[in-house]
Enzyme design. Structure first.
Site, PDB file in Angstrom:
ATOM      1  N   LYS A   1       0.862  -1.176   0.000  1.00 44.05           N
ATOM      2  CA  LYS A   1       0.000   0.000   0.000  1.00 44.05           C
ATOM      3  C   LYS A   1       0.902   1.231   0.000  1.00 44.05           C
ATOM      4  O   LYS A   1       1.953   1.229   0.658  1.00 44.05           O
ATOM      5  CB  LYS A   1      -0.871  -0.024   1.263  1.00 44.05           C
ATOM      6  CG  LYS A   1      -1.900   1.101   1.358  1.00 44.05           C
ATOM      7  CD  LYS A   1      -2.743   0.973   2.622  1.00 44.05           C
ATOM      8  CE  LYS A   1      -3.810   2.055   2.704  1.00 44.05           C
ATOM      9  NZ  LYS A   1      -4.641   1.922   3.928  1.00 44.05           N
TER      10      LYS A   1
ATOM     11  N   SER B   1      -9.652   2.053   3.130  1.00 45.11           N
ATOM     12  CA  SER B   1      -8.756   2.815   2.285  1.00 45.11           C
ATOM     13  C   SER B   1      -7.763   1.970   1.494  1.00 45.11           C
ATOM     14  O   SER B   1      -7.194   2.452   0.521  1.00 45.11           O
ATOM     15  CB  SER B   1      -7.968   3.806   3.142  1.00 45.11           C
ATOM     16  OG  SER B   1      -7.101   3.115   4.030  1.00 45.11           O
TER      17      SER B   1
ATOM     18  N   SER C   1      -9.826  -0.394   7.243  1.00 41.75           N
ATOM     19  CA  SER C   1      -9.226  -0.187   5.916  1.00 41.75           C
ATOM     20  C   SER C   1      -8.565  -1.410   5.299  1.00 41.75           C
ATOM     21  O   SER C   1      -8.236  -1.390   4.112  1.00 41.75           O
ATOM     22  CB  SER C   1      -8.215   0.960   5.970  1.00 41.75           C
ATOM     23  OG  SER C   1      -8.896   2.195   5.983  1.00 41.75           O
TER      24      SER C   1
END
Lengths: 485, 486, 94
Positions: B78, B153, B177
């Protein structure tokens, strides 16, 4: 109308750790810009603070020295404001739960010795520095200092004159160096002071409106700024005005304080416990371990020097203004117990300190000074000769040469005092022969000429004669019949 | 190649010599290039770096110096994890040009095992979002339906794994997330216990809630990577000292008699009944595996969202104060004063959702509001944590749907932040209590995956993984691929 | 959040909002503030919880372990002169 000043001091003590409060970067002074600021100090994305155990130990040490409360749990909080030298947009400090609270520092007040409360002492990280010169109208930010550990020491509003404030500050300065937690270097900002000053009518119980004076980086500035500020506030009040709560800067060049910002611009710091840092928990065992390593403190040591060696208080205070000096004094006595403490104290606070102040460290080894003073005491050398030898030893010490043995040096320089009466008799006769006029005057009752004769003899012997013995010989010789004159 | 979906399987293939790390890496790079325009799941693809790392892994293998089961396996990070020398944008214009000068601990540990970094995945800006629509680099699309969101997210990480552009990815979870996008994309995602994995080098959103996680095809894959990233890190003072168990070994531990509490309040008013039905079926499967499923309660669950939306923005407003255009990051052109430099750099560098949360966070910490908002939220947090504590007296694991509904349409909730916040209603309380939780695929509604959330006591990841693994041995939901990418 | 509070908070956060942005945000922010405001009446225990696990912070030995990556650390700086980060002239102390 008479006024009373009320002064409280906030002192930032830079702790003498090797690394910073929350990072493993060097906590040093004088590196090129941003060379000793690591990712953590620069507040890069993703970095995290990890507290330095030694900084916490130093705070505990300080608290113990003040007889303060060491809170078993203290909390690091974030204090928010935007400023270029504050890389994260917040400073990690302590707010509601400081590590040290309710200590006492004894000061020599205007009316004798009295205690001043140290309300709290908390750990926080220092900010960087903004520079404004030679950058074409811009400012430059150097973060080397960012993250350096500070202990902010806050006194109660309990001092009443610039002199008292100065004394508190000197006592604190001595203490933090004594404890080995701060180098005390004020030029480099290791010991910085802000002063809160207000005045009120004598007898009033409510505090007047205070101003906070910043940028005080020497004892003299602190005293001058406070004295100025007290006068200024009294003048304002006596002319019917009101003192405003504000922050003022001291301008050393003009010896004045001037307004920096008012209370209406006071910040909203949005303190909250730093979520990156759990509470600091200090257990009893840690405190006890530190307590065991505590040195004898300055006040206790001063009292002991007075009691054990019969030194006057002022001299004991001077010796204990610096731990190295006190240690030095006692080391001299330890090597040569025969040296009278008063003699050693006079030499350490006199000749040694004078040389030291002129040149800086290091000192002549205590063992050498001890031998020197022993020889002086034994009459092997004169005071004058002792001074000369001390200077030679000091020079050798300064130049890093191996210092010569004291006795060798006495002989090499030919400073051994002449104590052979036969030789001294010769000297006496020579002086008497050379000064018939004075001899006559002496005999007519001008006794104080004896000193003149001894002085002449000392001069002639290049300082090697024993002045005491010479005095005796002159007195005896001149009291007797003027043989062969 | 398509058979080699899980890390476990890929690792076996590398070990048997039936493929090389170079081949694997090329395979995923090619797929990434092919589908790049459709999913927008990557922010950076590091082709050269990946091929070099793969080559190095193959060379180690040739010399008999294999670093472990992950050596030579590609992965995605990420874009919230700092990677030395590569862009680390955090999905923001603020960091669009930021090259981290250091590696996050998670990144360094996986690299030290020989894993091959393919690139950095798209995400909601500063991890603030539940749909991946707040990214400065544009929204990510759900591989199951490209008109829908992947969740957020960590939407980019979820999408690359779901679409087979990477076998495994890292994510971060502050309020769901990792788990919510895993649920919406039909993959497995673990949020470990707070402190289990180092946060060093993981760009902070809300420090007391943030935790790094793994997003993978299976619980077994998660176990392999968690083994590497879990454990004490001297650079994170909140990282836990608790010993790291052998997660792979625990996968096969007997589960009979384990008490599973099905939390009533997780099936609240916003719940899609069809999702609830799928989760109930999954619960029955666990029952068949010998687990004892009973009803459980978290009576203060309704306080979790308000609590979170005070605490998380408050911490975020503080964590994001460092972005000022001075040392790195976006800097506005020609500022004439310091104030202007700060305010314009921040206003131009941050997107609307981030600005909104900074504003709220600043407000709840400001003078006069701190006690009523921030302190009260911390008290409520206590209540919620205590609630879990009580529930765990009756159960070893708590269960419920990960998200109240399946993936929603792009743009459906962007105008209504409160509706968007509801997506995390079942995941947020877990972060407030700092507990470990996993989301695994457990069925479908209208061709869209549904996630099952399992929550454990602190540091009980091995138990969660074992239950999830057993469930995946009994089912094949985790093996399904979106048709367009299979 | 009224106009004045908005201004104060935006200033504290160093954020500019155009009138349009403010209008667009105001309703949303007010709804969010009202939404989180329900906590005010929740019967909560007196002790705040700052952290998931209330234990002690772990401390670090006083060792210098950083250094020598100045160039890399400064490489992202938007404006640099002789190793200093440049900002518009700072006129006031913090």
């Amino acid at each position: 109308m008479s006024w009373e000043a009320v002064i409280g001091l906030e002192v930032h003590v830079r702790l003498a750790t090797a690394s910073k409060l929350f990072s493993g970067a060097a906590s040093s002074y004088g590196a090129p810009p941003n060379a000793t600021a690591c990712a953590v100090d620069m507040g890069l994305p993703g970095v995290l603070p990890v507290p330095n155990r030694e900084a916490i130990a130093m705070a505990i040490r300080f608290g113990l020295a003040l007889g303060a409360r060491i809170d078993r749990q203290s909390v690091f909080a974030r204090k928010h404001y935007f400023y270029p030298d504050l890389p994260k947009g917040y400073q990690i400090s302590q707010y509601e739960q400081p590590i040290v609270a309710d200590g006492v520092l004894l000061i020599e007040g205007d009316q004798g010795e009295r205690p001043i409360t140290v309300v709290r002492a908390h750990l926080e990280e220092d900010a960087g520095k903004s520079l404004h010169e030679g950058l074409g109208g811009a400012s430059g930010v150097d973060l080397n200092r960012a993250g350096t550990p500070l202990l902010e020491v806050v006194s109660g509003p309990e001092m009443h004159s610039a002199a008292e404030a100065g004394h508190y500050l000197r006592k604190l300065h001595t203490l933090v160096r004594w404890l080995g937690i701060c180098d005390g270097n004020m030029q480099e900002g290791s010991f910085r002071c802000d002063a809160n000053v207000s005045v009120r009518r004598v007898g009033a119980t409510v505090l007047g409106t205070r101003s906070e004076i910043k940028n005080l980086n020497s004892f003299r500035f602190v005293e001058k700024a406070i004295a100025y500020e007290i006068e200024r506030q009294i003048a304002v009040l006596e002319s019917g005005g009101r003192v405003e709560q504000e922050t003022r800067l001291f301008d050393p060049a003009r010896g004045e304080t001037r307004r920096m910002r008012g209370k209406e611009e006071a910040m909203d710091y949005r303190y909250f416990p730093d979520p990156d840092l759990l509470p600091v928990v200090i257990d009893e065992a840690w405190i006890e371990a530190i307590r065991e390593t505590m040195p004898e403190l300055p006040d206790a040591r001063r009292a002991r020097l007075e009691a054990s060696y019969g030194l006057p208080r002022a001299q004991a205070a001077l010796l204990t203004s610096d731990k190295d000096l006190a240690d030095y004094f006692e080391a001299v006595l330890a090597v040569q117990p025969a040296v009278p403490p008063a003699l050693a104290a006079n030499w350490v606070t006199g000749e040694v300190l004078a040389l030291h102040r002129g040149q800086g460290a290091p000192l002549v080894a205590p063992a050498r000074l001890a031998t020197l003073l022993a020889r002086l005491e034994q009459g092997v050398i004169s005071r004058l000769a002792a001074k000369e030898i001390l200077e030679v030893l000091w020079q050798q010490c300064q130049q890093g040469e191996p210092p010569e043995d004291c006795d060798t040096l006495i002989d090499r320089l030919g400073l051994r005092q002449v104590r052979d009466d036969a030789v001294l008799h010769e000297l006496v006769e020579a002086i008497i022969t050379a000064n018939p006029q004075q001899v006559a005057e002496y005999r007519q009752g001008k006794d104080r000429l004896l000193g003149y004769f001894v002085g002449q003899a000392m001069k002639r012997s290049a300082g090697r004669g024993d002045p005491k013995r010479l005095g005796e010989l002159f007195a005896a010789r001149l009291a007797a019949a003027p043989a062969g004159e | 190649m398509t058979d080699w979906r899980s890390v476990t399987e890929l690792s076996r293939a590398l070990a048997s010599g039936s493929c090389s790390s170079m081949e694997l890496t090329r395979h995923f790079l090619e797929r990434s290039a092919r589908f790049a325009g459709r999913l927008n799941a990557w922010i950076t693809v590091d082709e050269a770096g990946a091929l070099a790392a793969a080559q190095a892994a193959d060379r180690r293998r040739a010399h008999g110096e294999v670093l472990g089961p992950l050596d030579g396996i590609p992965l995605a990070h990420k874009d919230i994890f700092c990677t030395k020398g590569l862009l680390t944008t955090c999905g923001s214009r603020m960091l669009a040009n930021f090259k981290a000068p250091y590696d996050a601990t998670v990144v360094a540990r996986l690299a030290a095992q020989g894993m091959v970094l393919l690139g950095k995945t798209n995400m909601d800006e500063f991890a603030m979002g539940s749909s991946n629509e707040t990214s400065y680099f544009g929204p990510v699309r759900n591989p199951w339906d490209e008109g829908r969101v992947p969740g957020g997210s960590s939407g980019g990480s979820a999408a690359v794994v779901a679409a087979g552009l990477a076998p495994v990815a890292t994510g971060t979870d502050t309020g769901g997330s990792v788990r919510q996008p895993a649920a919406l994309c039909g993959i497995s995602g673990l949020k470990p216990t707070y402190g289990r994995v180092s946060r060093y080098g993981m760009i902070a959103f809300a420090s007391s809630l943030d935790q790094a996680g793994i997003m993978a095809r299976s619980a077994a894959d998660i176990a392999l990577l968690l083994q590497v990233i879990a454990g004490l890190d001297e650079r994170d003072a909140t990282s836990a000292t608790a010993a790291v168990p052998d997660y792979m070994a625990h996968l096969e531990h007997p589960l009979a008699g384990l008490r599973v509490g099905v939390v009533d309040e997780f099936f609240g008013p916003g719940m899609d009944g069809r999702v609830a039905a799928v989760v109930e079926q999954a619960t029955a499967i666990l029952g068949n595996l010998g687990l004892r499923c009973t009803s459980a309660h978290l009576r203060e669950l309704h306080l979790a969202l308000p609590t979170y939306y005070i605490l998380a923005p408050a911490e975020a407003s503080s964590n994001l104060a460092r972005y000022d255009g001075v040392r790195y990051g976006y800097r506005c052109a020609e500022a004439h004063s310091l104030y202007e430099l700060y305010a314009r750099s921040r206003s131009e560098g941050f997107g609307p959702e981030v600005k909104r949360r900074i504003l709220i966070g600043t407000y709840v910490l400001s003078r006069g509001y701190y006690d009523a908002f921030y302190l009260q939220a911390q008290r409520a947090r206590h209540l919620i944590a205590a609630d879990f504590h009580h529930a765990f007296e009756q159960a070893d694991i708590l269960l419920g749907p990960t998200a109240p509904e399946t993936a929603f349409a792009l743009g459906a909730k962007t105008a209504d932040p409160l509706a968007m916040y509801q997506s995390d209603i079942n995941t947020i309380p877990v972060n407030l209590a700092g507990l470990p939780a996993i989301s695994i695929p457990c069925g479908e509604v209208d061709g869209l995956p549904v996630g099952l959330q399992l929550i454990g006591r602190p540091f009980s990841e091995e138990l969660l993984l074992a239950v999830a693994h057993r469930f995946q041995q009994a089912t094949d939901y985790h093996r399904r691929l979106p048709e367009a990418f299979s | 959040m009224d106009e004045q509070q908005w201004g104060h908070v935006a200033q504290l956060a160093r954020l500019f909002f155009t009138a349009e942005e403010q209008a667009a945000y105001a309703t949303q922010v007010s709804r969010i503030v009202a939404f989180v405001g329900v906590l005010a009446n929740a019967p909560c225990p007196p002790t705040p919880m700052a952290h998931p696990f209330e234990s002690a912070v772990r401390l670090r030995d006083d060792l210098v372990i950083e250094g020598d990556d100045r160039e890399a650390l400064l490489a992202n700086a938007p404006a640099l002169h002789d190793g200093l980060f440049l900002v518009p002239m700072v006129l006031d102390a913090p």
